[in-house]
Design an enzyme around this catalytic site. Structure first.
Site, PDB file in Angstrom:
ATOM      1  N   ARG A 195      11.793 -11.232  20.196  1.00 63.99           N
ATOM      2  CA  ARG A 195      10.460 -10.980  19.621  1.00 63.99           C
ATOM      3  C   ARG A 195      10.410 -11.830  18.367  1.00 63.99           C
ATOM      4  O   ARG A 195      11.132 -11.539  17.386  1.00 63.99           O
ATOM      5  CB  ARG A 195      10.273  -9.499  19.321  1.00 63.99           C
ATOM      6  CG  ARG A 195       9.052  -9.221  18.475  1.00 63.99           C
ATOM      7  CD  ARG A 195       8.638  -7.773  18.475  1.00 63.99           C
ATOM      8  NE  ARG A 195       8.014  -7.408  19.735  1.00 63.99           N
ATOM      9  CZ  ARG A 195       7.221  -6.346  19.912  1.00 63.99           C
ATOM     10  NH1 ARG A 195       6.959  -5.542  18.897  1.00 63.99           N
ATOM     11  NH2 ARG A 195       6.683  -6.085  21.080  1.00 63.99           N
ATOM     12  N   GLN A 211       4.654  -7.143  28.321  1.00 65.13           N
ATOM     13  CA  GLN A 211       3.565  -6.168  28.245  1.00 65.13           C
ATOM     14  C   GLN A 211       2.663  -6.291  29.476  1.00 65.13           C
ATOM     15  O   GLN A 211       2.291  -5.288  30.103  1.00 65.13           O
ATOM     16  CB  GLN A 211       2.740  -6.425  26.972  1.00 65.13           C
ATOM     17  CG  GLN A 211       1.532  -5.530  26.827  1.00 65.13           C
ATOM     18  CD  GLN A 211       1.921  -4.083  26.565  1.00 65.13           C
ATOM     19  OE1 GLN A 211       2.699  -3.813  25.681  1.00 65.13           O
ATOM     20  NE2 GLN A 211       1.382  -3.143  27.332  1.00 65.13           N
ATOM     21  N   ARG A 230       6.545  -0.267  30.747  1.00 59.62           N
ATOM     22  CA  ARG A 230       7.278  -1.353  30.096  1.00 59.62           C
ATOM     23  C   ARG A 230       8.722  -1.377  30.613  1.00 59.62           C
ATOM     24  O   ARG A 230       9.282  -2.410  30.932  1.00 59.62           O
ATOM     25  CB  ARG A 230       7.290  -1.160  28.562  1.00 59.62           C
ATOM     26  CG  ARG A 230       5.925  -1.273  27.881  1.00 59.62           C
ATOM     27  CD  ARG A 230       5.353  -2.658  28.015  1.00 59.62           C
ATOM     28  NE  ARG A 230       6.290  -3.664  27.520  1.00 59.62           N
ATOM     29  CZ  ARG A 230       6.433  -4.023  26.243  1.00 59.62           C
ATOM     30  NH1 ARG A 230       5.659  -3.478  25.330  1.00 59.62           N
ATOM     31  NH2 ARG A 230       7.302  -4.948  25.876  1.00 59.62           N
ATOM     32  N   CYS A 232      -2.137  -1.931  24.500  1.00 57.46           N
ATOM     33  CA  CYS A 232      -0.682  -2.153  24.516  1.00 57.46           C
ATOM     34  C   CYS A 232       0.032  -1.221  23.539  1.00 57.46           C
ATOM     35  O   CYS A 232       1.230  -0.987  23.680  1.00 57.46           O
ATOM     36  CB  CYS A 232      -0.383  -3.613  24.198  1.00 57.46           C
ATOM     37  SG  CYS A 232      -1.064  -4.151  22.625  1.00 57.46           S
ATOM     38  N   HIS A 238       2.667 -12.245  25.324  1.00 56.86           N
ATOM     39  CA  HIS A 238       3.398 -10.984  25.454  1.00 56.86           C
ATOM     40  C   HIS A 238       3.571 -10.693  26.951  1.00 56.86           C
ATOM     41  O   HIS A 238       3.020  -9.719  27.490  1.00 56.86           O
ATOM     42  CB  HIS A 238       2.635  -9.857  24.745  1.00 56.86           C
ATOM     43  CG  HIS A 238       3.476  -8.655  24.420  1.00 56.86           C
ATOM     44  ND1 HIS A 238       4.808  -8.533  24.798  1.00 56.86           N
ATOM     45  CD2 HIS A 238       3.166  -7.492  23.769  1.00 56.86           C
ATOM     46  CE1 HIS A 238       5.270  -7.363  24.388  1.00 56.86           C
ATOM     47  NE2 HIS A 238       4.307  -6.714  23.764  1.00 56.86           N
ATOM     48  N   ASP A 251      -6.777  -4.271  21.581  1.00 56.20           N
ATOM     49  CA  ASP A 251      -5.520  -4.360  20.830  1.00 56.20           C
ATOM     50  C   ASP A 251      -5.882  -4.424  19.345  1.00 56.20           C
ATOM     51  O   ASP A 251      -7.061  -4.514  18.979  1.00 56.20           O
ATOM     52  CB  ASP A 251      -4.764  -5.625  21.305  1.00 56.20           C
ATOM     53  CG  ASP A 251      -3.402  -5.808  20.639  1.00 56.20           C
ATOM     54  OD1 ASP A 251      -2.874  -4.851  20.052  1.00 56.20           O
ATOM     55  OD2 ASP A 251      -2.864  -6.937  20.694  1.00 56.20           O
TER      56      ASP A 251
HETATM   57  N1  NVA Z   1      -1.230  -8.239  19.151  1.00 56.09           N
HETATM   58  C1  NVA Z   1      -0.263  -7.293  18.640  1.00 56.09           C
HETATM   59  C2  NVA Z   1       0.474  -6.661  19.761  1.00 56.09           C
HETATM   60  C3  NVA Z   1       1.485  -5.608  19.350  1.00 56.09           C
HETATM   61  C4  NVA Z   1       2.247  -5.058  20.508  1.00 56.09           C
HETATM   62  C5  NVA Z   1       0.678  -7.984  17.683  1.00 56.09           C
HETATM   63  O1  NVA Z   1       1.088  -9.121  17.976  1.00 56.09           O
HETATM   64  O2  NVA Z   1       0.983  -7.429  16.643  1.00 56.09           O
HETATM   65  N1   CP Z   2       3.239  -2.815  22.970  1.00 56.78           N
HETATM   66  C1   CP Z   2       4.335  -3.163  22.266  1.00 56.78           C
HETATM   67  O1   CP Z   2       4.894  -4.271  22.416  1.00 56.78           O
HETATM   68  O2   CP Z   2       4.761  -2.196  21.412  1.00 56.78           O
HETATM   69  P1   CP Z   2       5.855  -2.368  20.266  1.00 56.78           P
HETATM   70  O3   CP Z   2       5.306  -3.367  19.291  1.00 56.78           O
HETATM   71  O4   CP Z   2       6.036  -1.017  19.694  1.00 56.78           O
HETATM   72  O5   CP Z   2       7.107  -2.905  20.900  1.00 56.78           O
END
Ligand code: NVA
Ligand code: CP
Length: 316
Positions: free
Chosen positions: A113, A143, A301, A273, A140, A234
């Site tokens: 990540r 997801q 997930r 998500c 992502h 989101d």
């Molecule tokens: N678009 C959000 C998704 C979090 C799972 C982010 O990147 O923070």
């Molecule tokens: N949806 C998702 O990726 O959640 P987290 O940021 O908690 O991992």
């Protein structure tokens, strides 16, 4: 001989998944089918990843991704090591290539990540083990595999689905656009004009749509989401992005509330998500309504990621 050892290894063995489009439609189909098999019963897979190790390298916060990976890998009998890079980005202490070349001596896959997609590309270039994108600034895919599973569980056919995206044209939106393009459905991306997905993302989506005939519409008119099977939203401000009061203000017409859900259609389901910012992109009466499938997404997930990992590690 166990069922696990008789299956020929998937074409995905030793591949990396940096974007959803790194998977073909057939490979996504196989992943979703295996995820359903896992979800029904983990017993035959309890030792599938015995003697295998996966390293998670996270530059951003996580609840769902981290826990679903750690618990999921444990269910498959594998080991998992979590490296917290939230206060020291990958590449700061030593080069990204050296970092990867160390990790691949111990680990069978790296799941990252990251702040920038380029970090994953560099890891992929410098190592031989699969690299999996667990969220970056642009994608992502894990997801969206879970979301595809959730959509199917709720009776929605991926090749004819009608999706509505409301809010920010962000990383999750981009991967959902790729899913739609790969399967040939319809997606309306309703965002403020200056929050549309990046031109390069739209170009890639239209390239992927060429063979499937998928229809992706970018609009700032919320009314265009009429007759959708699912409404997805989101966070208005993603992790790693500077907060902006002006952006939040411009997002207000794109909030998912009872009126927007009604506009989508009486049978439309609601996806997010998570984490949700209640009162911003969605209100309680939608996310807590029977139309909401957000916790199915969260559960899925684990099954979708496990299905992917079993294939990348050549077990299935
Ligand atoms: N678009 C959000 C998704 C979090 C799972 C982010 O990147 O923070
Ligand atoms: N949806 C998702 O990726 O959640 P987290 O940021 O908690 O991992």
């Amino acid at each position: 001989m166990s069922t696990l050892s008789v299956s020929p290894p998937s074409s995905l063995a030793r591949r990396s998944v940096l974007t959803l489009a790194d998977l073909s439609r057939t490979e996504i189909r196989a992943t979703l089918d295996l995820a359903k098999e896992l979800k029904r019963d983990y017993t035959p897979f309890a030792s599938a990843l015995k003697q295998r190790a996966v390293v998670l390298l996270f530059e951003k916060a996580s609840l769902r991704t981290r826990v679903s990976l750690e618990v999921g890998i444990a269910k498959l009998g594998g080991a998992c090591v979590y490296l917290d890079h939230q206060s020291s980005p990958i590449g700061q202490r030593e080069s990204i290539a050296d970092y990867g070349r160390n990790l691949e001596r111990w680990a069978d896959a790296l799941i990252g990540r990251v702040l920038g997609h380029q970090t994953l590309i560099e890891l992929h270039r410098s190592t031989k083990v699969p690299i999996v994108n667990a969220l970056c600034d642009a994608h992502h895919p894990c997801q969206i595999l879970a979301d595809a599973l959730t959509l199917e569980e709720h009776g929605i056919d991926l090749s004819s689905m009608r999706l509505a995206w409301l809010g920010d044209g962000n990383n999750v939106c981009n991967s959902l656009m790729q899913l739609t393009a790969i399967f040939g459905g319809r997606m309306v991306v309703a965002t403020p004009e200056d929050c549309r997905p990046l031109p390069a993302w739209m170009a890639r989506t239209s390239e992927l749509s060429r063979t499937t005939g998928a229809q992706i519409e970018y609009t700032s008119d919320v009314k265009h989401i009429a007759t959708s099977d699912a409404v997805y939203t989101d966070a208005w401000i993603s992790m790693g992005e500077n907060d902006s009061a002006a952006k939040r203000e411009s997002m207000r017409p794109f909030q998912v509330n009872e009126a927007t859900l009604k506009l989508a259609g009486k049978n439309a389901i609601f996806l997010h998500c998570l984490p949700a910012h209640r009162g911003e992109e969605v209100i309680d009466s939608v996310i807590d309504s029977p139309a909401s499938v957000v916790f199915d997404q969260a559960e899925n997930r684990m099954h979708a990621q496990n299905a992917l990992l079993l294939q990348l590690l050549g077990v299935r």
